[in-house]
Design an enzyme around this catalytic site. Sequence first.
Site, PDB file in Angstrom:
ATOM      1  N   ASP A 205       0.824  -1.204   0.000  1.00 57.06           N
ATOM      2  CA  ASP A 205       0.000   0.000   0.000  1.00 57.06           C
ATOM      3  C   ASP A 205       0.866   1.265   0.000  1.00 57.06           C
ATOM      4  OD1 ASP A 205      -2.785   1.042   0.349  1.00 57.06           O
ATOM      5  OD2 ASP A 205      -1.949   1.859   2.199  1.00 57.06           O
ATOM      6  N   GLU A 260       1.489  -0.328  -4.907  1.00 56.09           N
ATOM      7  CA  GLU A 260       0.482   0.693  -5.222  1.00 56.09           C
ATOM      8  C   GLU A 260       1.242   2.003  -5.475  1.00 56.09           C
ATOM      9  OE1 GLU A 260      -3.563   2.795  -3.445  1.00 56.09           O
ATOM     10  OE2 GLU A 260      -1.909   2.292  -2.106  1.00 56.09           O
TER      11      GLU A 260
END
Length: 513
Positions: A205, A260
């Site tokens: 993330d 990401e």
Amino acid sequence: MTPWWQTAVIYQIYPRSFCDRSGDGVGDLAGIAAHLDHVADLGADAVWLSPIFPSPMADFGYDVADYCGVDPLFGSLADLDRLIDAAHARHLRVLLDWVPNHTSDQHPWFRSARASVDSPHRDWYIWRPGPPYRPPNNWRAAFPGVGRQEFPPAWTWDQVSGEWYLHLFLAEQPDLNWANPQVQEAMFEVLRFWLDRGVDGFRIDVIHALGKDPTLPDLPAEVAAIPACAVLDDPRTHPIVARIREVVKGTNPDAVIVGETYVPSVEQVAAYYGSEAAPELDLAFNFHPLFAPWRAADWRRQMDAAVDLIAPVGWPSWALGNHDNRRQRSRYGGSEARARAAAVLLLTQVGTPFLYAGEELGLADADVPDDRRVDPGGRDGCRAPLPWSPEGGHGWAGDPWLPWPPEHDAGRDMSSAAADPHSTLNLYRRLIAVRRASPALSVGGFEWLPAADDVLCWRRFSGDDERVIAVNFGSVAAVLDLPAGDWAVDVATGPGGSESSVGPNEAVVLRPA
């Protein structure tokens, strides 16, 4: 040897919305385990689980309170071990969603850091002195909050210690200080912990935001009003990513790391693959196609960017849906025909496709009334629960935490779709099977073919294997200008697809006859 993830189709599961077996209305690990056969039958090669770690759920799991556990809402660590074993028995790999940029404010590290300026964990987070009425810089946090029209400061004043702490997201998600070697080593131990338990890789993330200029300068005025996480891309991040790779590959060389990389340009995405001397990510998410309108010229630019900018330095990835964005059918004007054609766009590119659970049903976003909205970023609609059967509870043990998506009671459930040969589910199954059987589609080269203005047509090729793909973004049928030879239909998304033409908002995959 080609790494497994280059030829894979990776299936993202948002656990809260997949299937509930406990009866509390929230999806859980038992619900995922119950439907692994669906994932295998679809033809996917791996599942990516959005966060399942213990969390206060301020951001529904992206605020982690313990990186080495499972939230009781989803089950137990033993349940996850069994799920991994069950997935592996079906030749499915398992990726976890690792959240390294920030923790929960309830994580023991932050509780310790907040307790005293002399805490051994104080420098694990990013603190700055200053008056309580003026944040240290002009950075904005990602979520505007209920009733707010602008993004709030990315800083919260801590009354106890008299300093500000940084949070690129909610105040309940303080940013870790990755310039601190102790933070790095603690987080590397988290990676080793999960790899030793059989996890096959990580979706990481907000990886692009790990490195930060220690002077924390103001952002330029033209981007100061948007969340800082959407524009931060500091060069200090790249050595961190390279070190993450070393740790993961040193523990399991076969594991995949997917980042990401929510950065402003495709060139910046490409940089996160690193170099031959200092490799970084295996796969970096290029989100620009996800936001492209349904127009041939726009999509040609997106495909050119992937082939010209990413493919020379690394293997591209493709995602047209996820837990943060509206579903394809909702984005593309509510058109199921366009959503079906988008399945072809996803699965025939150069690169690894990521399929968000529920897109195989052709779902639209749920209509969530104000009194049931819970997400701080307003993303509830795309997170609606998946219907598994036509019966009243749709395969869920309890009433789901969010409303059902549209048409959940009109045959748009997994069981009904599986029985319908013309369903979007069976379209995805056919496409994935064709992709798996074709070296041209899974690892082959790419070239454009001539086509009408509203049509994109391209050729994939590998050795003696080749495929031609055409997608019609327009409102009228189009005749195809194909290479010499006879062609046959592998997959058509609608009745207008043939070996010589493609209908409006339809797509076709052709093979040599």
